[in-house]
Design an enzyme around this catalytic site. Structure first.
Site, PDB file in Angstrom:
ATOM      1  CG  ASN A 145      -1.893   1.096   1.276  1.00  0.00           C
ATOM      2  OD1 ASN A 145      -1.659   2.172   0.721  1.00  0.00           O
ATOM      3  ND2 ASN A 145      -3.013   0.841   1.903  1.00  0.00           N
ATOM      4  CB  VAL A 146       1.502   3.967  -2.498  1.00  0.00           C
ATOM      5  CG1 VAL A 146       1.823   3.062  -3.679  1.00  0.00           C
ATOM      6  CG2 VAL A 146       0.098   4.564  -2.622  1.00  0.00           C
TER       7      VAL A 146
ATOM      8  CG  ASN B 213      -0.422   4.014 -12.617  1.00  0.00           C
ATOM      9  OD1 ASN B 213      -0.880   4.746 -13.505  1.00  0.00           O
ATOM     10  ND2 ASN B 213      -1.086   2.940 -12.164  1.00  0.00           N
TER      11      ASN B 213
ATOM     12  CE1 TYR C 159      -7.396  11.532  -9.834  1.00  0.00           C
ATOM     13  CE2 TYR C 159      -7.921  13.199 -11.494  1.00  0.00           C
ATOM     14  CZ  TYR C 159      -7.355  11.977 -11.152  1.00  0.00           C
ATOM     15  OH  TYR C 159      -6.745  11.217 -12.115  1.00  0.00           O
ATOM     16  CB  ALA C 160      -8.263  19.451  -9.299  1.00  0.00           C
ATOM     17  CB  ALA C 161      -6.073  19.806  -4.455  1.00  0.00           C
ATOM     18  CB  SER C 162      -4.326  14.773  -5.179  1.00  0.00           C
ATOM     19  OG  SER C 162      -4.888  14.212  -6.349  1.00  0.00           O
ATOM     20  CE  LYS C 163      -3.853  11.815 -10.168  1.00  0.00           C
ATOM     21  NZ  LYS C 163      -2.903  10.704 -10.112  1.00  0.00           N
TER      22      LYS C 163
ATOM     23  CB  ILE D  96      -7.039   7.279 -20.519  1.00  0.00           C
ATOM     24  CG1 ILE D  96      -6.028   8.436 -20.543  1.00  0.00           C
ATOM     25  CG2 ILE D  96      -6.394   5.984 -20.996  1.00  0.00           C
ATOM     26  CD1 ILE D  96      -5.514   8.835 -21.920  1.00  0.00           C
TER      27      ILE D  96
HETATM   28  N1  LIG Z   1      -8.182   6.648 -16.502  1.00  0.00           N
HETATM   29  C1  LIG Z   1      -8.031   7.937 -16.843  1.00  0.00           C
HETATM   30  O1  LIG Z   1      -8.708   8.456 -17.730  1.00  0.00           O
HETATM   31  C2  LIG Z   1      -6.992   8.778 -16.130  1.00  0.00           C
HETATM   32  C3  LIG Z   1      -6.828  10.100 -16.525  1.00  0.00           C
HETATM   33  C4  LIG Z   1      -5.867  10.885 -15.908  1.00  0.00           C
HETATM   34  C5  LIG Z   1      -5.067  10.346 -14.914  1.00  0.00           C
HETATM   35  N2  LIG Z   1      -5.248   9.054 -14.525  1.00  0.00           N
HETATM   36  C6  LIG Z   1      -4.366   8.548 -13.451  1.00  0.00           C
HETATM   37  O2  LIG Z   1      -3.723   7.364 -13.897  1.00  0.00           O
HETATM   38  C7  LIG Z   1      -3.504   6.497 -12.790  1.00  0.00           C
HETATM   39  C8  LIG Z   1      -4.097   5.127 -13.076  1.00  0.00           C
HETATM   40  O3  LIG Z   1      -5.470   5.302 -13.353  1.00  0.00           O
HETATM   41  P1  LIG Z   1      -6.413   4.104 -13.821  1.00  0.00           P
HETATM   42  O4  LIG Z   1      -7.514   4.713 -14.588  1.00  0.00           O
HETATM   43  O5  LIG Z   1      -5.607   3.039 -14.429  1.00  0.00           O
HETATM   44  O6  LIG Z   1      -7.008   3.651 -12.391  1.00  0.00           O
HETATM   45  P2  LIG Z   1      -7.470   2.208 -11.885  1.00  0.00           P
HETATM   46  O7  LIG Z   1      -8.409   2.479 -10.745  1.00  0.00           O
HETATM   47  O8  LIG Z   1      -7.939   1.350 -13.000  1.00  0.00           O
HETATM   48  O9  LIG Z   1      -6.117   1.569 -11.311  1.00  0.00           O
HETATM   49  C9  LIG Z   1      -5.479   2.096 -10.168  1.00  0.00           C
HETATM   50  C10 LIG Z   1      -4.745   0.976  -9.480  1.00  0.00           C
HETATM   51  O10 LIG Z   1      -4.120   1.547  -8.311  1.00  0.00           O
HETATM   52  C11 LIG Z   1      -4.279   0.642  -7.231  1.00  0.00           C
HETATM   53  N3  LIG Z   1      -4.214   1.365  -5.955  1.00  0.00           N
HETATM   54  C12 LIG Z   1      -5.135   2.200  -5.437  1.00  0.00           C
HETATM   55  N4  LIG Z   1      -4.761   2.607  -4.225  1.00  0.00           N
HETATM   56  C13 LIG Z   1      -3.560   2.028  -3.965  1.00  0.00           C
HETATM   57  C14 LIG Z   1      -2.662   2.063  -2.861  1.00  0.00           C
HETATM   58  N5  LIG Z   1      -2.948   2.770  -1.763  1.00  0.00           N
HETATM   59  N6  LIG Z   1      -1.514   1.354  -2.935  1.00  0.00           N
HETATM   60  C15 LIG Z   1      -1.231   0.603  -4.034  1.00  0.00           C
HETATM   61  N7  LIG Z   1      -2.044   0.526  -5.107  1.00  0.00           N
HETATM   62  C16 LIG Z   1      -3.196   1.236  -5.067  1.00  0.00           C
HETATM   63  C17 LIG Z   1      -5.657   0.017  -7.459  1.00  0.00           C
HETATM   64  O11 LIG Z   1      -5.793  -1.188  -6.728  1.00  0.00           O
HETATM   65  C18 LIG Z   1      -5.665  -0.157  -8.966  1.00  0.00           C
HETATM   66  O12 LIG Z   1      -5.151  -1.411  -9.363  1.00  0.00           O
HETATM   67  C19 LIG Z   1      -4.113   7.185 -11.571  1.00  0.00           C
HETATM   68  O13 LIG Z   1      -3.104   7.898 -10.874  1.00  0.00           O
HETATM   69  C20 LIG Z   1      -5.101   8.147 -12.198  1.00  0.00           C
HETATM   70  O14 LIG Z   1      -5.353   9.259 -11.355  1.00  0.00           O
HETATM   71  C21 LIG Z   1      -6.189   8.256 -15.110  1.00  0.00           C
END
Ligand SMILES: NC(=O)c1ccc[n+]([C@@H]2O[C@H](COP(=O)([O-])OP(=O)(O)OC[C@H]3O[C@@H](n4cnc5c(N)ncnc54)[C@H](O)[C@@H]3O)[C@@H](O)[C@H]2O)c1
Length: 248
Positions: free
Chosen positions: A63-64, A90, A155-159, A188
């Site tokens: 867990n990150v 990620n 989310y915006a603040a975190s990113k 995406i």
């Molecule tokens: N999908 C999009 O359109 C999009 C757009 C912009 C940014 N993002 C960013 O890309 C990244 C991946 O997004 P995604 O759509 O693949 O999300 P997703 O929810 O499909 O995958 C995220 C993964 O992170 C894991 N995770 C969550 N909390 C965790 C923790 N505390 N420790 C370890 N692992 C953890 C989850 O179990 C999951 O497998 C994220 O940071 C998201 O904010 C996604």
């Protein structure tokens, strides 16, 4: 394609979605790929799927947000695989709500995973990278961190924070030859967005200059560039991979 044969690439949150696609690309480029995610079964499934086409794929549960656990885990990974060349922060979540209704718990969870989790993993990985005097760290931001969005203040603040964090780390780590960059995906196609109606999809596409949503491959390709020596002179940057959505 760049050959990552001698590289250990660790991707957080890589059991599915964008992280999994990134892992798949690096596995295809012969890297030693470390899948890190929350759930044992999900990690095992991802490793099994990737192992069908590549040898050097390893799964770890973590867990990150767990600082002590990540420190121990990264030391174990270095013992077992020799080093960490590339860290991709990620793992990320959303807890959307309008500001007026957003709870402190919704705010805190998103900050803890998206921002503090990246801080923890970066710090623990850098300890190993600084000794090796080599490394590339990639933070998964979002266009929402550049533009803001209704219902996504947390989310915006975190990113947005992650983008500023990227620049600070890039400045601090440059003397040790460790580069730090961010990728800011736009809309995406993932399992999450697969359920969107055609109408919403068309609406999204209409505001994107390239006229389509992005793929996880689009994101993975840029991560590979930022991880490789092809980007040796790039640090502290945020690359928007968004079909032109945020160009100015
Ligand atoms: N999908 C999009 O359109 C999009 C757009 C912009 C940014 N993002 C960013 O890309 C990244 C991946 O997004 P995604 O759509 O693949 O999300 P997703 O929810 O499909 O995958 C995220 C993964 O992170 C894991 N995770 C969550 N909390 C965790 C923790 N505390 N420790 C370890 N692992 C953890 C989850 O179990 C999951 O497998 C994220 O940071 C998201 O904010 C996604």
């Amino acid at each position: 394609m760049h050959d990552f044969t001698d590289n250990v690439v660790l991707i957080t949150g890589s059991a599915r979605g964008i992280g999994y696609a990134i892992a798949e690309h690096f596995a295809g480029a012969k890297a030693t790929v470390i899948i890190l995610d929350l759930n044992q079964d999900a990690v095992q499934k991802a490793v099994d799927q990737l192992k069908a086409g590549a040898e050097k794929v390893f799964g770890y549960v973590g867990n990150v947000t767990d600082s002590a656990g990540i420190e121990e885990l990264f030391s174990r990974i270095v013992r077992e695989h020799g080093k960490i060349d590339v860290l991709i922060n990620n793992a990320g979540v959303t807890r959307d709500n309008l500001m007026i209704r957003m709870s402190e718990a919704e705010w805190q969870l998103v900050m803890d995973i998206n921002l503090k989790g990246s801080f923890i993993c970066t710090q623990k990985a850098f300890k190993h990278m600084m000794k090796a005097r080599k490394g590339s760290i990639i933070n998964m931001a979002s266009v929402i961190g550049l533009m803001g969005n209704v219902g996504q203040a947390n989310y915006a603040a975190s990113k947005g924070g992650l983008i500023a964090f990227t620049k600070s780390c890039a400045k601090e780590f440059s003397k040790r030859n460790v580069r730090v960059n961010a990728v800011a995906p736009g809309f995406i196609e993932t399992e999450m967005t697969a359920s969107l109606s055609d109408e919403i999809r068309k609406e999204y596409a209409s505001v994107i200059p390239l006229g389509r949503m992005g793929s996880t491959d689009d994101i993975a390709q840029v991560c590979m560039f930022l991880a490789s020596s092809n980007s040796n002179y790039i640090t502290g940057q945020t690359i928007a991979v968004d079909g032109g959505l945020t160009m100015h």
